[in-house]
Design a protein around this motif. Structure first.
Motif, PDB file in Angstrom:
ATOM      1  N   THR A  28      32.275  39.044  39.340  1.00 16.19           N
ATOM      2  CA  THR A  28      31.716  38.212  38.280  1.00 16.19           C
ATOM      3  C   THR A  28      32.852  37.781  37.368  1.00 16.19           C
ATOM      4  O   THR A  28      33.665  38.606  36.959  1.00 16.19           O
ATOM      5  N   ARG A  30      33.625  36.340  33.755  1.00 17.92           N
ATOM      6  CA  ARG A  30      33.036  36.121  32.435  1.00 17.92           C
ATOM      7  C   ARG A  30      33.816  35.030  31.715  1.00 17.92           C
ATOM      8  O   ARG A  30      35.030  34.929  31.861  1.00 17.92           O
ATOM      9  N   ARG A  33      31.340  28.892  33.530  1.00 21.72           N
ATOM     10  CA  ARG A  33      30.046  28.363  33.946  1.00 21.72           C
ATOM     11  C   ARG A  33      30.310  27.261  34.966  1.00 21.72           C
ATOM     12  O   ARG A  33      31.357  26.616  34.917  1.00 21.72           O
ATOM     13  N   SER A  55      29.304  32.983  28.806  1.00 20.16           N
ATOM     14  CA  SER A  55      28.671  32.767  30.111  1.00 20.16           C
ATOM     15  C   SER A  55      29.368  33.622  31.162  1.00 20.16           C
ATOM     16  O   SER A  55      30.466  34.131  30.946  1.00 20.16           O
ATOM     17  N   GLU A  56      28.732  33.753  32.313  1.00 15.95           N
ATOM     18  CA  GLU A  56      29.356  34.424  33.449  1.00 15.95           C
ATOM     19  C   GLU A  56      28.777  33.872  34.728  1.00 15.95           C
ATOM     20  O   GLU A  56      27.629  33.420  34.761  1.00 15.95           O
ATOM     21  N   ASP A  87      38.083  37.606  33.001  1.00 17.17           N
ATOM     22  CA  ASP A  87      37.412  38.885  32.801  1.00 17.17           C
ATOM     23  C   ASP A  87      36.555  39.085  34.041  1.00 17.17           C
ATOM     24  O   ASP A  87      35.472  38.522  34.161  1.00 17.17           O
ATOM     25  N   THR A  89      34.657  41.383  36.968  1.00 14.66           N
ATOM     26  CA  THR A  89      34.027  42.623  37.369  1.00 14.66           C
ATOM     27  C   THR A  89      33.975  42.574  38.898  1.00 14.66           C
ATOM     28  O   THR A  89      33.703  41.517  39.435  1.00 14.66           O
ATOM     29  N   THR A 146      22.924  29.124  36.285  1.00 12.94           N
ATOM     30  CA  THR A 146      24.237  29.125  35.620  1.00 12.94           C
ATOM     31  C   THR A 146      25.085  27.932  36.057  1.00 12.94           C
ATOM     32  O   THR A 146      26.310  27.962  35.963  1.00 12.94           O
TER      33      THR A 146
END
Length: 192
Positions: A28, A30, A33, A55-56, A87, A89, A146
């Protein structure tokens, strides 16, 4: 030992059947979009990622062996490859790859289109197939939710004769899933 740089894919690169980059992992990003970009240089709308605080977006990260970006840059020629502070994940992503690129089209990179361009349904089908394989039906819903621009971007139904060069065959369930979300968002549909 030097680690290979990685890319973060958020569109067709989420569909592993469209590339040869092994070891891809769900991730993901961050602060980003998706957006349908309309360029005077292209006949169809192009999916891009744009900075968007708060947003992510989900996608895949994968290594670019030896930092050889030539093939991927050619595939993503309409985009700028940004080595960004993302950022990402899972939390171990920076340990996997200290450098992660994202392909993005700045608003001023191409001349503006005189009118909104259509989205190729064969392209969208590939993207949704990838998101479903990686993130399930809920991930497909998140993809649509998104991504901006559905309200001004019609779909060009080219399923019978796909124009997208990496088009894939979808199952009936996958096709129904795409069609469901297009109807939910009231996206206009054009015949090819």
């Amino acid at each position: 030992m030097t680690q290979d740089p990685h890319f973060f894919g958020y569109g067709s690169l989420v569909n592993r059947q469209t590339h040869v980059y092994g070891g891809a992992r769900p991730a993901t990003a961050r602060g980003w979009r998706r957006l349908w970009r309309h360029s005077g240089d292209h006949e169809v709308a192009i999916l891009t990622a744009v900075p968007s605080p708060g947003s992510e977006i989900e996608g895949l990260i994968a290594a670019v062996p030896g930092g050889d970006w030539v093939a991927l840059d050619a595939r993503e020629a309409a985009y700028d490859r940004l080595i960004a502070t993302l950022d990402i994940t899972p939390p171990d992503a920076p340990a996997i790859a200290p450098e992660i690129a994202i392909y993005s089209i700045p608003a001023d990179k191409h001349p503006a289109a005189p009118a909104p361009r259509a989205i190729l349904l064969s392209y969208l089908d590939v993207v949704v197939q990838g998101y479903r394989a990686e993130f399930g039906d809920a991930g497909v819903t998140r993809f649509f939710d998104t991504t901006d621009g559905w309200d001004m971007t019609p779909i060009l139904d080219d399923r019978a004769t796909p124009r997208y060069p990496r088009a894939q065959r979808l199952t009936a369930e996958e096709t129904e899933l795409v069609d469901h979300h297009l109807a939910r968002l009231r996206v206009a549909r054009l015949s090819d």
